[in-house]
Motif scaffolding. Structure first.
Motif, mmCIF file in Angstrom:
data_model
loop_
_atom_site.group_PDB
_atom_site.id
_atom_site.type_symbol
_atom_site.label_atom_id
_atom_site.label_comp_id
_atom_site.label_asym_id
_atom_site.label_seq_id
_atom_site.Cartn_x
_atom_site.Cartn_y
_atom_site.Cartn_z
ATOM 1 N N SER A 178 7.411 20.834 13.286
ATOM 2 C CA SER A 178 6.203 21.435 13.853
ATOM 3 C C SER A 178 6.343 22.920 14.184
ATOM 4 O O SER A 178 5.355 23.657 14.175
ATOM 5 N N GLU A 179 7.559 23.379 14.468
ATOM 6 C CA GLU A 179 7.740 24.793 14.821
ATOM 7 C C GLU A 179 8.260 25.634 13.662
ATOM 8 O O GLU A 179 8.609 26.800 13.843
ATOM 9 N N SER A 180 8.290 25.045 12.471
ATOM 10 C CA SER A 180 8.848 25.752 11.316
ATOM 11 C C SER A 180 7.793 26.286 10.362
ATOM 12 O O SER A 180 8.126 26.854 9.317
ATOM 13 N N GLY A 181 6.512 26.076 10.686
ATOM 14 C CA GLY A 181 5.446 26.494 9.788
ATOM 15 C C GLY A 181 5.117 25.468 8.727
ATOM 16 O O GLY A 181 4.354 25.747 7.796
ATOM 17 N N VAL A 182 5.680 24.256 8.867
ATOM 18 C CA VAL A 182 5.476 23.186 7.892
ATOM 19 C C VAL A 182 4.711 22.042 8.552
ATOM 20 O O VAL A 182 5.015 21.658 9.684
ATOM 21 N N THR A 183 3.711 21.497 7.861
ATOM 22 C CA THR A 183 2.977 20.347 8.376
ATOM 23 C C THR A 183 3.267 19.124 7.517
ATOM 24 O O THR A 183 3.536 19.233 6.321
ATOM 25 N N VAL A 184 3.210 17.952 8.145
ATOM 26 C CA VAL A 184 3.424 16.676 7.454
ATOM 27 C C VAL A 184 2.207 15.792 7.705
ATOM 28 O O VAL A 184 1.786 15.629 8.857
ATOM 29 N N THR A 185 1.653 15.246 6.636
ATOM 30 C CA THR A 185 0.487 14.368 6.735
ATOM 31 C C THR A 185 0.842 12.986 6.209
ATOM 32 O O THR A 185 1.224 12.834 5.045
ATOM 33 N N VAL A 186 0.734 11.973 7.067
ATOM 34 C CA VAL A 186 0.957 10.584 6.676
ATOM 35 C C VAL A 186 -0.400 9.986 6.317
ATOM 36 O O VAL A 186 -1.346 10.055 7.101
ATOM 37 N N VAL A 187 -0.497 9.409 5.115
ATOM 38 C CA VAL A 187 -1.764 8.881 4.612
ATOM 39 C C VAL A 187 -1.701 7.359 4.597
ATOM 40 O O VAL A 187 -0.822 6.773 3.957
ATOM 41 N N ARG A 188 -2.642 6.721 5.294
ATOM 42 C CA ARG A 188 -2.700 5.258 5.330
ATOM 43 C C ARG A 188 -3.999 4.784 4.686
ATOM 44 O O ARG A 188 -5.000 4.565 5.362
ATOM 45 N N PRO A 189 -4.007 4.623 3.375
ATOM 46 C CA PRO A 189 -5.230 4.145 2.717
ATOM 47 C C PRO A 189 -5.349 2.632 2.801
ATOM 48 O O PRO A 189 -4.343 1.914 2.802
ATOM 49 N N ASN A 190 -6.581 2.155 2.865
ATOM 50 C CA ASN A 190 -6.829 0.728 2.739
ATOM 51 C C ASN A 190 -6.581 0.343 1.276
ATOM 52 O O ASN A 190 -6.102 1.161 0.482
ATOM 53 N N PHE A 191 -6.885 -0.862 0.901
ATOM 54 C CA PHE A 191 -6.719 -1.323 -0.481
ATOM 55 C C PHE A 191 -7.332 -0.301 -1.442
ATOM 56 O O PHE A 191 -8.473 0.121 -1.279
ATOM 57 N N VAL A 192 -6.551 0.106 -2.447
ATOM 58 C CA VAL A 192 -7.026 1.069 -3.439
ATOM 59 C C VAL A 192 -6.967 0.416 -4.811
ATOM 60 O O VAL A 192 -5.958 -0.210 -5.177
ATOM 61 N N ARG A 193 -8.001 0.576 -5.588
ATOM 62 C CA ARG A 193 -8.060 -0.019 -6.932
ATOM 63 C C ARG A 193 -7.232 0.831 -7.897
ATOM 64 O O ARG A 193 -7.727 1.799 -8.478
ATOM 65 N N THR A 194 -5.974 0.474 -8.064
ATOM 66 C CA THR A 194 -5.065 1.206 -8.940
ATOM 67 C C THR A 194 -4.267 0.217 -9.779
ATOM 68 O O THR A 194 -4.394 -1.002 -9.619
ATOM 69 N N LYS A 195 -3.412 0.743 -10.636
ATOM 70 C CA LYS A 195 -2.560 -0.151 -11.433
ATOM 71 C C LYS A 195 -1.580 -0.922 -10.550
ATOM 72 O O LYS A 195 -1.115 -2.000 -10.908
ATOM 73 N N LEU A 196 -1.268 -0.367 -9.352
ATOM 74 C CA LEU A 196 -0.383 -1.050 -8.421
ATOM 75 C C LEU A 196 -0.998 -2.330 -7.880
ATOM 76 O O LEU A 196 -0.302 -3.306 -7.612
ATOM 77 N N THR A 197 -2.337 -2.344 -7.728
ATOM 78 C CA THR A 197 -3.024 -3.506 -7.155
ATOM 79 C C THR A 197 -3.794 -4.297 -8.204
ATOM 80 O O THR A 197 -4.584 -5.172 -7.857
ATOM 81 N N GLU A 198 -3.578 -3.985 -9.469
ATOM 82 C CA GLU A 198 -4.291 -4.671 -10.546
ATOM 83 C C GLU A 198 -4.043 -6.173 -10.475
ATOM 84 O O GLU A 198 -2.907 -6.635 -10.329
ATOM 85 N N GLY A 199 -5.112 -6.955 -10.549
ATOM 86 C CA GLY A 199 -5.009 -8.399 -10.488
ATOM 87 C C GLY A 199 -5.123 -8.966 -9.093
ATOM 88 O O GLY A 199 -5.253 -10.187 -8.930
ATOM 89 N N MET A 200 -5.086 -8.115 -8.078
ATOM 90 C CA MET A 200 -5.218 -8.555 -6.695
ATOM 91 C C MET A 200 -6.687 -8.529 -6.283
ATOM 92 O O MET A 200 -7.477 -7.726 -6.775
ATOM 93 N N LYS A 201 -7.064 -9.402 -5.366
ATOM 94 C CA LYS A 201 -8.432 -9.436 -4.862
ATOM 95 C C LYS A 201 -8.650 -8.240 -3.934
ATOM 96 O O LYS A 201 -7.932 -8.078 -2.953
ATOM 97 N N PRO A 202 -9.648 -7.406 -4.226
ATOM 98 C CA PRO A 202 -9.886 -6.230 -3.376
ATOM 99 C C PRO A 202 -10.232 -6.624 -1.941
ATOM 100 O O PRO A 202 -10.960 -7.582 -1.712
#
Length: 253
Positions: A178-202
């Motif tokens: 936080s004091e180095s001029g660098v920011t970190v963003t953690v992203v928590r998406p809900n179910f996303v329709r991608t090849k990773l979730t292909e075949g799974m019920k949305p």
């Protein structure tokens, strides 16, 4: 350097052929052509070539690196190569596997694969990236996490445990940098329709890669440390995380 309206001049993507990663790179490139570095497994060479061709049509300069999450001895070299041509404004850590939950808690090999790809590799890369970003004195780091890491669920607790580790590490990294001029963003998406979730019920409130990409670009620009996609998931998880265990265990997920 990121310009006055938040547009970066360079983007480094680990997991560069993932649907969310590619959508995010496209989103940035549509706003302004930039230097893009895509890193992914050699097995993804065809998808990588297609991604490069697509992104170059925006006027962006695109290069590629071979990256394997399960070979930590090569990670430092990959990071060095990415930063060799100059500072990196935005880095996106966007690789991971869902895994088979039943195999994950009954077969050691399956458990190790999920842990090494979803947690160990992002953690070691986070250490290396933090060093580079601290030295350059600026930069934004975004990482794909998941609400699954907030509370164990019978259906995906192996995957969730790996995301819990990743989430805590990068949340702490945001504090450390936080004091180095660098920011970190953690992203928590809900179910996303991608090849990773292909075949799974949305799941309810399922998202597209483009919706997640838009949220990432907006959240990173604003310097947010945590974003849910969609935003309503923050309230949903607040409720779920406070349900008594006997009730939570009866829920159908």
């Amino acid at each position: 350097m990121i310009d006055a309206v938040g547009n970066p001049q360079s983007l480094f993507v680990l997991g560069g052929t993932s649907d969310i990663a590619l959508a995010t790179a496209q989103k940035y490139a549509e706003q302004q052509p930039l230097r893009i570095i895509l890193a992914d497994r050699p097995e993804e060479s065809e998808r990588m070539a297609a991604a490069v061709e697509l992104l170059r049509k925006t006027g962006s300069t695109v290069s590629t690196l071979t990256f394997d999450a399960r070979k930590p001895e090569t990670h430092a070299e990959v990071i060095d190569k990415a930063f060799a041509d100059g500072d990196i404004d935005i880095t996106l850590v966007a690789f991971g596997i869902q895994g088979d939950n039943e195999k994950g808690w009954t077969e050691v090999g399956a458990a190790r694969a999920v842990a090494e790809i979803n947690y160990v590799a992002p953690m070691t890369l986070g250490v290396l990236l933090a060093e580079k970003l601290r030295k350059q004195g600026h930069g934004r780091l975004a990482v794909m996490s998941s609400p699954a890491g907030e509370r164990a669920r019978r259906s995906n607790f192996v995957y969730g445990s790996s995301k819990a580790g990743l989430d805590v590490f990068y949340t702490g990294l945001a504090y450390a940098l936080s004091e180095s001029g660098v920011t970190v963003t953690v992203v928590r998406p809900n179910f996303v329709r991608t090849k990773l979730t292909e075949g799974m019920k949305p799941a309810p409130m399922a998202q597209t890669p483009e919706q997640v990409a838009a949220a990432i670009v907006d959240g990173v620009r604003k310097g947010k440390e945590l974003i849910y996609v969609p935003g309503q998931m923050r309230l949903v998880m607040a409720v779920l995380n406070h349900l008594p265990r006997p009730i939570f265990r009866k829920l159908p997920f």
